[in-house]
Design a protein around this motif. Sequence first.
Motif, mmCIF file in Angstrom:
data_model
loop_
_atom_site.group_PDB
_atom_site.id
_atom_site.type_symbol
_atom_site.label_atom_id
_atom_site.label_comp_id
_atom_site.label_asym_id
_atom_site.label_seq_id
_atom_site.Cartn_x
_atom_site.Cartn_y
_atom_site.Cartn_z
ATOM 1 N N GLY A 191 52.706 96.041 53.955
ATOM 2 C CA GLY A 191 52.530 95.697 52.554
ATOM 3 C C GLY A 191 51.202 96.195 52.018
ATOM 4 N N GLY A 192 51.237 96.845 50.847
ATOM 5 C CA GLY A 192 50.002 97.332 50.243
ATOM 6 C C GLY A 192 50.275 98.467 49.276
ATOM 7 N N TRP A 193 49.193 99.124 48.858
ATOM 8 C CA TRP A 193 49.332 100.248 47.923
ATOM 9 C C TRP A 193 48.203 101.240 48.195
ATOM 10 C CZ3 TRP A 193 45.249 101.305 44.612
ATOM 11 C CH2 TRP A 193 44.315 100.285 44.437
ATOM 12 N N ALA A 194 48.399 102.464 47.723
ATOM 13 C CA ALA A 194 47.383 103.492 47.943
ATOM 14 C C ALA A 194 47.491 104.571 46.869
ATOM 15 C CB ALA A 194 47.535 104.128 49.325
ATOM 16 N N LEU A 195 46.361 105.180 46.595
ATOM 17 C CA LEU A 195 46.297 106.409 45.806
ATOM 18 C C LEU A 195 45.779 107.485 46.753
ATOM 19 C CD1 LEU A 195 46.423 107.968 43.097
ATOM 20 C CD2 LEU A 195 44.063 107.205 42.674
ATOM 21 N N TYR A 196 46.578 108.531 46.955
ATOM 22 C CA TYR A 196 46.199 109.566 47.913
ATOM 23 C C TYR A 196 46.670 110.926 47.430
ATOM 24 C CZ TYR A 196 51.040 109.611 49.745
ATOM 25 O OH TYR A 196 52.402 109.734 49.890
ATOM 26 N N PHE A 197 46.273 111.958 48.165
ATOM 27 C CA PHE A 197 46.697 113.321 47.853
ATOM 28 C C PHE A 197 47.523 113.879 49.005
ATOM 29 C CE2 PHE A 197 43.797 113.242 44.371
ATOM 30 C CZ PHE A 197 44.214 114.252 43.507
ATOM 31 N N SER A 198 48.556 114.609 48.632
ATOM 32 C CA SER A 198 49.402 115.296 49.599
ATOM 33 C C SER A 198 49.618 116.731 49.113
ATOM 34 C CB SER A 198 50.751 114.582 49.734
ATOM 35 O OG SER A 198 51.610 115.288 50.607
ATOM 36 N N ASP A 199 49.071 117.680 49.866
ATOM 37 C CA ASP A 199 49.188 119.094 49.497
ATOM 38 C C ASP A 199 48.748 119.342 48.057
ATOM 39 O OD1 ASP A 199 50.132 119.816 52.019
ATOM 40 O OD2 ASP A 199 52.210 119.391 51.460
ATOM 41 N N VAL A 253 51.462 105.118 45.807
ATOM 42 C CA VAL A 253 52.542 104.518 46.585
ATOM 43 C C VAL A 253 52.341 103.012 46.644
ATOM 44 C CG1 VAL A 253 51.340 104.842 48.788
ATOM 45 C CG2 VAL A 253 53.833 104.567 48.769
ATOM 46 N N TYR A 254 53.436 102.291 46.478
ATOM 47 C CA TYR A 254 53.442 100.829 46.630
ATOM 48 C C TYR A 254 54.405 100.493 47.749
ATOM 49 C CZ TYR A 254 52.947 95.924 45.270
ATOM 50 O OH TYR A 254 52.640 94.594 45.256
ATOM 51 N N ASN A 255 53.885 99.865 48.802
ATOM 52 C CA ASN A 255 54.664 99.516 49.978
ATOM 53 C C ASN A 255 55.029 98.039 49.886
ATOM 54 O OD1 ASN A 255 55.493 98.652 52.526
ATOM 55 N ND2 ASN A 255 53.985 99.854 53.638
ATOM 56 N N GLU A 269 59.066 101.946 50.262
ATOM 57 C CA GLU A 269 57.909 102.517 49.587
ATOM 58 C C GLU A 269 58.343 103.092 48.245
ATOM 59 O OE1 GLU A 269 55.749 105.349 51.897
ATOM 60 O OE2 GLU A 269 55.563 104.022 53.639
ATOM 61 N N PHE A 270 57.679 102.673 47.179
ATOM 62 C CA PHE A 270 57.901 103.228 45.855
ATOM 63 C C PHE A 270 56.777 104.224 45.587
ATOM 64 C CE2 PHE A 270 59.490 98.815 45.725
ATOM 65 C CZ PHE A 270 60.828 99.059 45.440
ATOM 66 N N ALA A 271 57.092 105.499 45.552
ATOM 67 C CA ALA A 271 56.073 106.543 45.413
ATOM 68 C C ALA A 271 56.246 107.295 44.108
ATOM 69 C CB ALA A 271 56.142 107.515 46.588
ATOM 70 N N THR A 272 55.126 107.544 43.443
ATOM 71 C CA THR A 272 55.081 108.383 42.246
ATOM 72 C C THR A 272 54.175 109.565 42.558
ATOM 73 O OG1 THR A 272 55.389 106.483 40.772
ATOM 74 C CG2 THR A 272 54.470 108.494 39.811
ATOM 75 N N ARG A 276 64.132 88.024 43.196
ATOM 76 C CA ARG A 276 64.548 88.591 44.479
ATOM 77 C C ARG A 276 65.535 89.713 44.185
ATOM 78 N NH1 ARG A 276 63.574 83.185 45.668
ATOM 79 N NH2 ARG A 276 62.358 82.857 47.552
ATOM 80 N N VAL A 277 65.000 90.816 43.737
ATOM 81 C CA VAL A 277 65.866 91.934 43.386
ATOM 82 C C VAL A 277 66.396 92.583 44.646
ATOM 83 C CG1 VAL A 277 64.552 92.382 41.299
ATOM 84 C CG2 VAL A 277 63.977 93.617 43.368
ATOM 85 N N ALA A 278 67.555 93.180 44.521
ATOM 86 C CA ALA A 278 68.116 93.930 45.646
ATOM 87 C C ALA A 278 67.356 95.237 45.774
ATOM 88 C CB ALA A 278 69.594 94.203 45.397
ATOM 89 N N ILE A 279 66.936 95.563 46.988
ATOM 90 C CA ILE A 279 66.199 96.800 47.192
ATOM 91 C C ILE A 279 66.850 97.593 48.300
ATOM 92 C CG2 ILE A 279 64.013 95.812 46.417
ATOM 93 C CD1 ILE A 279 63.203 95.592 49.330
ATOM 94 N N SER A 280 66.718 98.892 48.225
ATOM 95 C CA SER A 280 67.183 99.737 49.320
ATOM 96 C C SER A 280 66.082 99.823 50.353
ATOM 97 C CB SER A 280 67.522 101.133 48.804
ATOM 98 O OG SER A 280 66.375 101.731 48.243
ATOM 99 N N ARG A 281 66.461 99.762 51.609
ATOM 100 C CA ARG A 281 65.467 99.748 52.673
ATOM 101 C C ARG A 281 65.385 101.117 53.316
ATOM 102 N NH1 ARG A 281 68.391 94.997 53.156
ATOM 103 N NH2 ARG A 281 67.191 93.163 52.568
ATOM 104 N N GLN A 282 64.160 101.515 53.601
ATOM 105 C CA GLN A 282 63.967 102.807 54.243
ATOM 106 C C GLN A 282 63.578 102.598 55.694
ATOM 107 O OE1 GLN A 282 61.001 104.726 51.854
ATOM 108 N NE2 GLN A 282 62.420 105.177 50.206
#
Length: 788
Positions: free
Chosen positions: A652-660, A666-668, A674-677, A782-788
């Motif tokens: 559980g957590g969140w981060a602002l990071y760079f990839s390439d 990302v919000y975990n 993980e919800f990533a923008t 308690r929304v339904a979420i897809s699990r990764q």
Amino acid sequence: MADKSRVGRENLPIPDRQYLGLVTYDAKDPDTTFPPIEPLLPPEGAPNVLVILLDDVGYGAASAFGGPAATPTAERLQDGGLTYNRFHTTALCAPTRAALLSGRNHHSVGMGMITETATSAPGSSGLRPNTKATLPMTLKLNGYSTAQFGKCHEVPPWQTSPVGPFDAWPTGGGGFEHFYGFIGGENNQYYPALYEGVTPIEVDKTPEEGYHLTEDLADRAIDWVRTQKALAPDKPFFLYFAPGATHAPHHVPAEWADKYAGKFAGGWDAQRQAIIARQKELGVVPADAELTPRPDVIPPWAEMSDELKPVLERQMEVYAGFLEHTDFHVGRVIDAVESIGALDNTLIYYIIGDNGASAEGTVNGAFNEMANFNGLAAIETPEFMAEVKDKLGGVDAYNHYSVGWAWAMCTPFQWTKQVASHWGGTRNGTIVHWPDGISSKGEIRSQFTHVIDVAPTILEAAGIPEPTFVMGVQQSPIEGVSMNYTFESAEAPERHDLQYFEMAGNRGIYFRGWSAVTQHSTPWLPNEELPALDDDVWELYDGSTDWTQARDLAAEYPDKLAALQRLWLIEAVKYDVLPIDDRRFERLNPTIAGRPQLIKGTTQVLFPGMKRLSEHSVIDIKNRSFSVTASIEIPADGTVNGVIIAQGGRFGGWALYFSDGHAVFVYNLLGMVEFATTATEVLASGRHQVRAEFAYDGGGLAKGGGVTLFYDGVPVGNGRVEQTQPMVFSAEETTDIGEDYGMPVSAAYRGASKFTGRIDVVQIDVGDDDHSHLIDPAEISRVAISRQ
């Protein structure tokens, strides 16, 4: 300097005495003489002391007390020492630890509940008064070497940052000269957040390379005790070994859990029957002890679904392996003490649990216990639990066993951890071993004793008086009773014959064999509608004929019950128990609770290199809109990668990071999705401002929201977080700038979290749409979420 071993020890530190003899002009003068400098030592014969405190172990868990988990180290100490079968704790970890280290009741030292729920009331402030100095401080000022390894849960949340104050830290005002361990209620056993003294450190080994926290703590304790005796053999030591085990997460190498494969197929009801039979054989419960009934809120094993039963079995296998693994490493520490020839004159307390077994894992158990602590336990469906069964105990789980197993591990008593009213929450098996000081061996002691009795016992054994002044402050009396009178006599009349109990409204009183109790709240039912305190139903038990609190005599002896209820109130006033506070979720909110906050306002500025910042050291972004803005520089010779800021971790957590070269927010959510923008553009070289904005949907707790990414004020990406964590991200993961320490928030940058550009500053701003005052778990969606 005068020989301090021969002067009074009531005032600490022992005052230095001025030399008033002949002082010559020339040091070469034959008359030049001064008394030798004598090192500060305790009275002659003072023993070494080793206090071992395990975490969340019920009375019926360890084999030494009839349980299913093998504890040969405990059994070895039993054979050479004394077994106490009526030793009591406070029903919760931080209060028990504060009481142990001070010799005072937990409300007396401000620890009415855990530090994270501290209020402004004196009995629950989280602040130990300076009139109640700790045992290790007293021992240190009398010449002991002192060290703590493991868990410290006595630091108020607003004092857990790198800037302190460190008054409540072990090496600050706690009296320990050395500390290696963690601050808080629990820790990841594979990726712990650790401190040496007050400095955060990173372990040098991965779980793949064999790392486990309990083993690490034992290694460090062994190194310290060997060094201490090698360099200061005349000084006794006080070693406090308090591993995070067996608190959740239940982390243990699979081979330890596999030893118990198939042994719990009968379920918790059958396990209770088997445990009490063994307890009677061992004599740790009387032959006529009755097994208390199962509470209605705990389902019978037969009603659990066939789909879930294999998962539940594995939960208990993992826990039993975890406890055996812990006992093994405790044994290594004791072996080290023996190897240096110090075992015979070492007073050992092996306290098997700081409270009853933990029922904080829900009826189904938990793959990630943080789900329950956020009011989101329903996310972990039986189908999901079946999918992850084989991960329990490993690095990818943050698991906890079912309420049913916790109840079974408290055999033969009613209830569990947090329920201070009944012995299931407060009675813990304890062993005392001291060959030079106790001639009796392998015997049982049944006098009523309590964790506040440990400090006066150690002081009496060392010949050290209870201090009157410490650091110039007059001390209030120690409230415990020395147990030394029990060492040679099983028949000695008990001296600790009055003791109150209280935790979250659950309360009880023990007086001369009788106990009056009322169970007010249930640990695993956050939506429980609590009765008014005056409407609680009290029970009455006669301990002389009913050892387990199985037969309620309230209806037969109403006058006796009324007298004990009145006595509870008198003790409650005496020890700052009032006001009774049964709020669980509300007290997590510092504004509601009335405790200080380190970070105030709506903006926080952070700088590169800052790391291991506790959740209480960072502005709270939960249940509201927020933004995070970073001033960075992208190198001209490459594409940038790595973390700008990360809060929380794998579960559980969140981060602002760079990839390439692309910014990513990302919000975990609880380690399940993980919800990533991701920004649509690569950020060019040079100096830039990167910003992520989260617009909270509002309307209550745990809602979702929209995400927008900006480069230099220009939108470059949009996304959405469907649901958020309303209460807590992690009990041990932290906020880091420029690199994500511990377990990473996102699997996307695992193993490559260090930012490859330059960070100048990071700023977090929160909106005024704060919904965190709505601390009502029923409001959590308690929304339904897809699990990764």
